[in-house]
Motif scaffolding. Structure first.
Motif, mmCIF file in Angstrom:
data_model
loop_
_atom_site.group_PDB
_atom_site.id
_atom_site.type_symbol
_atom_site.label_atom_id
_atom_site.label_comp_id
_atom_site.label_asym_id
_atom_site.label_seq_id
_atom_site.Cartn_x
_atom_site.Cartn_y
_atom_site.Cartn_z
ATOM 1 N N ASP A 103 0.834 -1.192 0.000
ATOM 2 C CA ASP A 103 0.000 0.000 0.000
ATOM 3 C C ASP A 103 0.879 1.257 0.000
ATOM 4 O O ASP A 103 2.085 1.173 0.176
ATOM 5 C CB ASP A 103 -1.015 -0.031 1.154
ATOM 6 C CG ASP A 103 -0.390 0.160 2.529
ATOM 7 O OD1 ASP A 103 0.410 1.095 2.718
ATOM 8 O OD2 ASP A 103 -0.712 -0.637 3.443
ATOM 9 N N HIS A 104 0.237 2.426 -0.158
ATOM 10 C CA HIS A 104 1.024 3.641 -0.395
ATOM 11 C C HIS A 104 1.772 4.146 0.830
ATOM 12 O O HIS A 104 2.626 5.014 0.710
ATOM 13 C CB HIS A 104 0.136 4.741 -1.006
ATOM 14 C CG HIS A 104 0.832 5.516 -2.080
ATOM 15 N ND1 HIS A 104 0.168 6.227 -3.056
ATOM 16 C CD2 HIS A 104 2.162 5.698 -2.326
ATOM 17 C CE1 HIS A 104 1.064 6.804 -3.849
ATOM 18 N NE2 HIS A 104 2.268 6.508 -3.424
ATOM 19 N N SER A 105 1.458 3.585 2.018
ATOM 20 C CA SER A 105 2.210 4.013 3.211
ATOM 21 C C SER A 105 3.703 3.722 3.056
ATOM 22 O O SER A 105 4.536 4.387 3.664
ATOM 23 C CB SER A 105 1.678 3.323 4.472
ATOM 24 O OG SER A 105 2.116 1.980 4.537
ATOM 25 N N ILE A 106 4.048 2.752 2.212
ATOM 26 C CA ILE A 106 5.465 2.349 2.098
ATOM 27 C C ILE A 106 6.333 3.423 1.458
ATOM 28 O O ILE A 106 7.551 3.395 1.584
ATOM 29 C CB ILE A 106 5.631 1.023 1.307
ATOM 30 C CG1 ILE A 106 5.293 1.208 -0.176
ATOM 31 C CG2 ILE A 106 4.769 -0.085 1.926
ATOM 32 C CD1 ILE A 106 5.725 0.041 -1.055
ATOM 33 N N SER A 107 5.697 4.391 0.779
ATOM 34 C CA SER A 107 6.498 5.443 0.136
ATOM 35 C C SER A 107 7.232 6.306 1.160
ATOM 36 O O SER A 107 8.286 6.858 0.847
ATOM 37 C CB SER A 107 5.622 6.332 -0.740
ATOM 38 O OG SER A 107 5.129 5.586 -1.825
ATOM 39 N N LEU A 108 6.678 6.436 2.361
ATOM 40 C CA LEU A 108 7.337 7.285 3.360
ATOM 41 C C LEU A 108 8.722 6.753 3.737
ATOM 42 O O LEU A 108 9.711 7.479 3.594
ATOM 43 C CB LEU A 108 6.430 7.469 4.582
ATOM 44 C CG LEU A 108 7.029 8.314 5.711
ATOM 45 C CD1 LEU A 108 7.343 9.731 5.249
ATOM 46 C CD2 LEU A 108 6.078 8.360 6.919
ATOM 47 N N PRO A 109 8.847 5.501 4.196
ATOM 48 C CA PRO A 109 10.203 5.003 4.481
ATOM 49 C C PRO A 109 11.090 4.936 3.234
ATOM 50 O O PRO A 109 12.312 5.121 3.339
ATOM 51 C CB PRO A 109 9.969 3.606 5.069
ATOM 52 C CG PRO A 109 8.567 3.234 4.699
ATOM 53 C CD PRO A 109 7.816 4.511 4.596
ATOM 54 N N TYR A 169 0.054 7.533 10.663
ATOM 55 C CA TYR A 169 0.633 6.763 9.567
ATOM 56 C C TYR A 169 -0.396 5.794 8.982
ATOM 57 O O TYR A 169 -0.923 4.937 9.693
ATOM 58 C CB TYR A 169 1.876 5.995 10.051
ATOM 59 C CG TYR A 169 2.933 6.934 10.590
ATOM 60 C CD1 TYR A 169 3.831 7.550 9.735
ATOM 61 C CD2 TYR A 169 2.967 7.257 11.941
ATOM 62 C CE1 TYR A 169 4.769 8.452 10.208
ATOM 63 C CE2 TYR A 169 3.906 8.159 12.437
ATOM 64 C CZ TYR A 169 4.799 8.754 11.561
ATOM 65 O OH TYR A 169 5.717 9.645 12.029
ATOM 66 N N SER A 170 -0.662 5.964 7.697
ATOM 67 C CA SER A 170 -1.551 5.053 6.971
ATOM 68 C C SER A 170 -1.315 5.322 5.488
ATOM 69 O O SER A 170 -0.453 6.137 5.141
ATOM 70 C CB SER A 170 -3.020 5.312 7.325
ATOM 71 O OG SER A 170 -3.478 6.474 6.652
ATOM 72 N N HIS A 171 -2.092 4.685 4.623
ATOM 73 C CA HIS A 171 -1.851 4.947 3.194
ATOM 74 C C HIS A 171 -2.490 6.257 2.729
ATOM 75 O O HIS A 171 -2.334 6.622 1.565
ATOM 76 C CB HIS A 171 -2.240 3.746 2.311
ATOM 77 C CG HIS A 171 -3.715 3.617 2.014
ATOM 78 N ND1 HIS A 171 -4.177 2.966 0.897
ATOM 79 C CD2 HIS A 171 -4.802 4.034 2.693
ATOM 80 C CE1 HIS A 171 -5.501 2.993 0.904
ATOM 81 N NE2 HIS A 171 -5.903 3.640 1.975
#
Ligand code: MN
Ligand code: MN
Length: 313
Positions: free
Chosen positions: A121-127, A160-162
């Motif tokens: 999901d799009h939350s992974i773009s942050l890290p 923190y979420s998508h």
């Protein structure tokens, strides 16, 4: 390595699926680009399933024979591309998972290897942006999506979420907002505030309606102008594309880009300094005849081709 000899010596359906039938290895010596799977979807707010995205995209990447006729480049010949495998994620712990993503991405980039990540999901773009920022400083970001993903809190007290990664990334100084474009935004929201907030944070928000009015060529020239020589990160939420072309996703919004328009938008990034990218939100349980995963695999091939074109100049 998952295969012996040339990956193109066997039939495409033979052997274990890696992206583009590239070798699976964690040895980064001499590797130009690594493909990384991030099978995490616990931050989705509606339909989940994107944890199966990386596997499906790999499976549907087997027909990427090697030569990109549109970009006139053979990315796997110009660049040493490997499939690094997946990040070890913990589905019930977003913080531990984000830490693992950032560490894996940083390890890859410290070896001077560029990274293209498959979500998840799009939350992974942050890290991923954190790791990329460590290497390159503030990043120009071209963000294709139906949604701005700049909420403060998608759920009260949960930062923190998508739906929040790009607000967090801006707060953390990872993005140079003078060169942050959101493209393809559309669909119903609770009110006008979502778009207003994204603009307030500094994003150049191009709704799908505006993109359609401007046309691909003008959207591309605005991207070129804003990004210039900055290090560029491309983040592609598959829901930027119309669900008629990409149904396999968690929060579909009707009336988006066609497959061809999205191919054109990526190809037109041309000479920009593309340092990293991710493709997220492919949810195979909602896909039909693999059409979303096939498209995703081809879009990643276009990103690799851009990197290869830049290398050959
Ligand atoms: Mn998104
Ligand atoms: Mn989206």
């Amino acid at each position: 390595m998952a295969t012996t000899g040339s990956p193109f010596s066997a039939q495409p359906y033979q052997g274990i699926s890696t992206f583009g039938r590239r070798p699976h290895t964690r040895n980064l010596s001499g590797v130009d680009v690594a493909i990384l799977g991030v099978p995490y979807d616990s931050s989705t707010s509606y339909r989940s399933g994107a944890r199966f995205g990386p596997r499906a995209i790999r499976e549907q990447s087997l027909l990427l024979w090697g030569y990109n006729n549109a970009q006139q480049v053979a990315p796997f010949e110009v660049l040493n591309v490997v499939d690094y495998g997946d990040v070890d994620i913990i589905p019930v712990d977003i913080h531990a998972t984000h830490q693992a993503i950032e560490q894996t991405a940083a390890t890859i980039q410290q070896a001077e290897t560029r990274l293209i990540s498959l979500g998840g999901d799009h939350s992974i773009s942050l890290p991923l942006l954190r790791a990329c920022h460590k290497q390159h400083g503030p990043l120009a970001v071209v963000h294709f999506d139906a949604h701005p993903d700049t909420w403060d809190e998608e759920y009260p007290t949960f930062k923190y979420s998508h739906g929040t990664p790009f607000r967090r990334a801006i707060e953390e100084g990872l993005i140079d907002t003078a060169a942050y474009l959101q493209i393809g935004i559309r669909g119903p929201t609770a009110g006008p505030q979502d778009y207003a907030d994204a603009k307030q944070l500094g994003a150049r928000l191009i709704t799908f309606d505006e993109a359609a009015e401007l046309g691909v060529r003008n959207v591309l020239s605005e991207i070129q102008q804003r990004v210039g020589p900055r290090p560029l990160y491309v983040t592609l939420d598959i829901d930027a594309i119309d669900p008629a072309f990409a149904p396999g996703t968690g929060t579909p919004e009707v009336g988006g880009f066609s497959s061809y328009q999205m191919l054109q938008l990526l190809r037109g990034l041309g000479d920009l300094n593309l340092v990293g990218a991710d493709l997220v939100e492919v949810s195979p349980p909602f896909d039909s005849q693999h059409i979303t995963a096939i498209l995703a695999a081809n879009l990643v091939f276009e990103l690799l081709s851009l990197m290869a074109r830049k290398t050959t100049k």
